[in-house]
Scaffold this motif. Sequence first.
Motif, PDB file in Angstrom:
ATOM      1  N   GLU A  24       0.827  -1.217   0.000  1.00 21.00           N
ATOM      2  CA  GLU A  24       0.000   0.000   0.000  1.00 21.00           C
ATOM      3  C   GLU A  24       0.854   1.257   0.000  1.00 21.00           C
ATOM      4  O   GLU A  24       0.343   2.356  -0.223  1.00 21.00           O
ATOM      5  CB  GLU A  24      -0.965  -0.008   1.210  1.00 21.00           C
ATOM      6  CG  GLU A  24      -0.407   0.390   2.568  1.00 21.00           C
ATOM      7  CD  GLU A  24       0.674  -0.522   3.142  1.00 21.00           C
ATOM      8  OE1 GLU A  24       1.124  -1.463   2.471  1.00 21.00           O
ATOM      9  OE2 GLU A  24       1.104  -0.259   4.280  1.00 21.00           O
ATOM     10  N   PRO A  45      -3.848  -2.843  -3.271  1.00 23.01           N
ATOM     11  CA  PRO A  45      -3.475  -3.214  -1.906  1.00 23.01           C
ATOM     12  C   PRO A  45      -4.394  -2.622  -0.843  1.00 23.01           C
ATOM     13  O   PRO A  45      -4.292  -2.982   0.328  1.00 23.01           O
ATOM     14  CB  PRO A  45      -2.057  -2.654  -1.761  1.00 23.01           C
ATOM     15  CG  PRO A  45      -1.551  -2.551  -3.159  1.00 23.01           C
ATOM     16  CD  PRO A  45      -2.730  -2.209  -3.986  1.00 23.01           C
ATOM     17  N   SER A  90      -9.109  -3.156   4.993  1.00 20.35           N
ATOM     18  CA  SER A  90      -8.383  -2.564   3.862  1.00 20.35           C
ATOM     19  C   SER A  90      -7.548  -1.373   4.307  1.00 20.35           C
ATOM     20  O   SER A  90      -6.861  -0.751   3.506  1.00 20.35           O
ATOM     21  CB  SER A  90      -9.367  -2.130   2.776  1.00 20.35           C
ATOM     22  OG  SER A  90     -10.101  -1.004   3.218  1.00 20.35           O
ATOM     23  N   VAL A 109       1.469  -4.491   6.485  1.00 18.76           N
ATOM     24  CA  VAL A 109       0.675  -5.086   5.407  1.00 18.76           C
ATOM     25  C   VAL A 109       1.598  -5.866   4.491  1.00 18.76           C
ATOM     26  O   VAL A 109       2.705  -5.431   4.188  1.00 18.76           O
ATOM     27  CB  VAL A 109      -0.062  -3.991   4.586  1.00 18.76           C
ATOM     28  CG1 VAL A 109      -0.969  -4.632   3.536  1.00 18.76           C
ATOM     29  CG2 VAL A 109      -0.884  -3.100   5.499  1.00 18.76           C
ATOM     30  N   LEU A 111       1.449  -8.399   0.855  1.00 20.10           N
ATOM     31  CA  LEU A 111       0.647  -8.943  -0.240  1.00 20.10           C
ATOM     32  C   LEU A 111       1.243 -10.277  -0.670  1.00 20.10           C
ATOM     33  O   LEU A 111       2.461 -10.430  -0.710  1.00 20.10           O
ATOM     34  CB  LEU A 111       0.701  -7.973  -1.433  1.00 20.10           C
ATOM     35  CG  LEU A 111       0.166  -8.544  -2.752  1.00 20.10           C
ATOM     36  CD1 LEU A 111      -1.319  -8.297  -2.872  1.00 20.10           C
ATOM     37  CD2 LEU A 111       0.888  -7.963  -3.935  1.00 20.10           C
ATOM     38  N   LEU A 120      -4.188 -10.267   0.917  1.00 19.22           N
ATOM     39  CA  LEU A 120      -3.582  -9.206   1.716  1.00 19.22           C
ATOM     40  C   LEU A 120      -3.576  -9.637   3.162  1.00 19.22           C
ATOM     41  O   LEU A 120      -4.570 -10.182   3.662  1.00 19.22           O
ATOM     42  CB  LEU A 120      -4.401  -7.926   1.598  1.00 19.22           C
ATOM     43  CG  LEU A 120      -4.212  -7.134   0.311  1.00 19.22           C
ATOM     44  CD1 LEU A 120      -5.301  -6.098   0.181  1.00 19.22           C
ATOM     45  CD2 LEU A 120      -2.833  -6.469   0.296  1.00 19.22           C
ATOM     46  N   ARG A 122      -2.998  -8.017   6.831  1.00 19.43           N
ATOM     47  CA  ARG A 122      -2.830  -6.752   7.566  1.00 19.43           C
ATOM     48  C   ARG A 122      -2.840  -7.066   9.054  1.00 19.43           C
ATOM     49  O   ARG A 122      -3.752  -7.733   9.550  1.00 19.43           O
ATOM     50  CB  ARG A 122      -3.979  -5.808   7.189  1.00 19.43           C
ATOM     51  CG  ARG A 122      -4.057  -4.529   8.021  1.00 19.43           C
ATOM     52  CD  ARG A 122      -5.164  -3.640   7.483  1.00 19.43           C
ATOM     53  NE  ARG A 122      -4.768  -3.055   6.213  1.00 19.43           N
ATOM     54  CZ  ARG A 122      -4.126  -1.902   6.077  1.00 19.43           C
ATOM     55  NH1 ARG A 122      -3.803  -1.196   7.153  1.00 19.43           N
ATOM     56  NH2 ARG A 122      -3.807  -1.437   4.897  1.00 19.43           N
TER      57      ARG A 122
END
Length: 915
Positions: A24, A45, A90, A109, A111, A120, A122
Amino acid sequence: MVKKTVKPWQFISDEGAFTLERPEASSYLYFPLANEAGVMSAITPTLNGDIKSSQNAFLLTPVSAEDLHNNKSSRNFWLYIEGTGAWSVSGSAPSQVACSFQEDLSEKVKLEAGFLWHKLIRENKNIGIKAEVINFAPVENYKTELMMVSITNTGDKVLKITPTAAVPIYGRSADNLRDHRHVTSLLHRINTVENGVVVKPTLSFDERGHKANNVLYSVIGTEDNGDRPVGFFPEVEEFIGEGGSLEWPEAVVCNVEPYAAQGQHFEGYEAIGALRFKAVDLLPGETKAYIMMLSINEEGNEKEISELVDIYGSLDKFNSALERNKAFWKEKIERPAFHTVDKTFDGWMKWINLQPILRRIYGCSFLPHHDYGRGGRGWRDLWQDCLALLIMEPKEVRNLLFNNYGGVRIDGSNATIIGSKPGEFIADRNNIARVWMDHGAWPFLTTKLYLDLSGDLDFLLERQEYFKDRLISRCTEGDTEWSIEQGNKLKMVSGDIYKGTILEHILIQNLTPFFNVGMHNNIRLEGADWNDALDMAAEKGESVAFTAFYGSNLLEIAKLVRALKAKKGIESVAVAEEMMLLFDTLDAGANYDSIEYKKNLLKKYFETCKHNISGKTVEISVVKLAEDLEKKGNWIINHVRHQEWIKNSEGYQWFNGYYDNDGNRVEGDHEYGTRMNLTSQVFTTMGGVATDEQVECIIKSADKYLKDSKVGGYRLNTNYHEVKKNLGRLFGFAFGHKENGAMFSHMAIMYGNALYKRGFAKAGYEVINSIYAQCVDFEKSRIYPGVPEYINEKGRGMYHYLTGSASWMLLTVLTETFGVKGDLGDLVIEPKLLASQFDDQGTAGVEALFADRKIKVIYNNSKKLDYGQYRIQAVIINGSEVGCELTGGKAVIKRAVLEALEADKTHEISIQLSM
Ligand code: G1P
């Protein structure tokens, strides 16, 4: 503040899966998710992006690249955590926003992504919570994207969470983004059903007019154990609350009780699939998952919703759908698979394999940079995407090629509006009379590849129709006798539809340009050539670059025509009587140095086929036909080689490729600086117009004027320092961007291909490798694995995924670098690998398909000799040496040898390389 260095993505499996930390913190990243049913998503992302099945059916709001950091209407899933407050998986709550220039981040975060899934992870250590979000489009026949959110308590305290999925449902045509955005929300009919929110607008307002709408949009969900949501917030304004936003929604922030139960109806508001699940106490270490289905049903089939819940609505079901998805894509892109010393390159090429398939699904529209067009592809793209399909899915391509030829007009031009079904071409209703002068050149190139791989010369003699509409004489005139009711097929005087051989189609496409010359006796630029943005020189512009391409095509067609006799004993072929005019060397009097002569002859031909044709055919001897084509092809080669070879004041030499709309030569010295184009060098090199000495000069000049490591290799042109309105709109673009001097992958790769073809393997490698190196240098390119349309002035990869350059990359690495190719059905092995590409044991290999057999070609170069030093000493198939034609660096294995091998097994072809 010092900018932090960025960790690049890394492959985490041999199957092309990769991981990227802090995705992100890089802008403009997007990833495609799609299936063969036709759902097309883009995901970022931060779960931004969109989901659609066509220009007129967007589930999420359509996004362009700039919306990726601007738009709030994205997929989301919120938790209200007692004692902490609102938390988004998100990362969209203001406190969660992270950027590269921010130090102390409480959230991490990561990926992970593969073919074609996106995950993803987080984690917030302060709260003690981790969310994994997996998205993919399942392989079954549903236009749906699945999303699983699994929440884990990573802390040591019980977490009391209230989960709410929140996916805004735009539910209409992309046209309504600006055109009646509000009024079209009045069309919305919103229903809450057992598992979610369904929107079916009453009407659709788009370019087709105001019509009853059938498309149904839904956001439905279940808990991991199949339990349903407990309530809904189906209207955006209620969900966000007065003064709230999708990044700080009242329903979550204030943990509001849902106001709608199942079975309720709402009308006339912006809708949202906001689904409240029951609150849970999550114990330390415990995980709870939710499955969401984001769907479009173009038939308005409400029953599909319960089907989706049945098939995907639990954790186990989701996981097995994910496995099916992985297996599906693995098989699809399995071949070619390359094995070199560089494992990253091998993995990166897998993503190249995927790209032509993506372009088949998305067309040239529908990813964030591709915010133009309404889906579908152009004529040129249709043919070039077939290059990769021939290598990857050869079985389906014969039909595709055959159907595509139905788009050719009898004047050598072609339909440009392409329908959604194979072979469907639509008449131009908007009076856009434009001919891209390169269009006639590509079909032969693709067909030649097909014939080389298959040996199917009979294809040339198949009969196909011609396209017919109002436009005639290469779109310079209109046929006043034609009306749309007469249909889009060329007819004979009798009124019946005319069919000519595929060879005849190819001939018309390559012969009419030959005669259509400008004042320097090169083929006219017309509407533009490959470079769509060279579109302002329709009167006097000429494309020498494509004149060269047509010249080499004519010689290659002649070879094929001779092969018809040599391989099939065919003495003559039938062509439409009218076309005999174009074979003008059969009579005395052809005078190709005369521009007037050519123009008059073409005019005469156009006169004969304005509205229909006689239907009579003439048998022409293949030998005479080949001779005629050779005379024309050789005339072009001679003409370009001498007239267009230029030398500038610094002593560099290369080919001029263009004349502008004032009839002036474009390349060479100029008061604003040297002007050079890559395109002009590519087709002269590729087709043999340039002599070996000329190729050497071209390499030097391109290295001097076009090469720039900042953009990953060779630019499309030098900086003209002028908005050159007598040539094309591209000069309005900033220099170093798109068609104005970027490293434009498509042409740069074709340059690499051309150099390899001419035996300049080192130079070819340099081109291909510089593109690869730029793409995988994530800090500069900021793209996921794959090749973008171009690299901009700052080194960033632009217009990722949907680019014809992927087909050329695949073709070049397979048929040139690895040298695995066909020659009218026989397998040719002619490696052009450099010493540095072999691994420590001196091996390199490729798995591919040929003659319907899976083959694994392994090169053994134990002494690590370089290209030019090694020769093929022996060819060993499955352990036994086979007799084949060996000439230096090349071996030809007869098709019959391969066809005698068992189908379904992989056969090892081991090639011994030594001095
Ligand atoms: C795009 C178009 C292609 C065109 C090129 C240059 O390239 O799709 O038809 O020739 O721009 O204008 P792509 O990246 O798809 O190869």
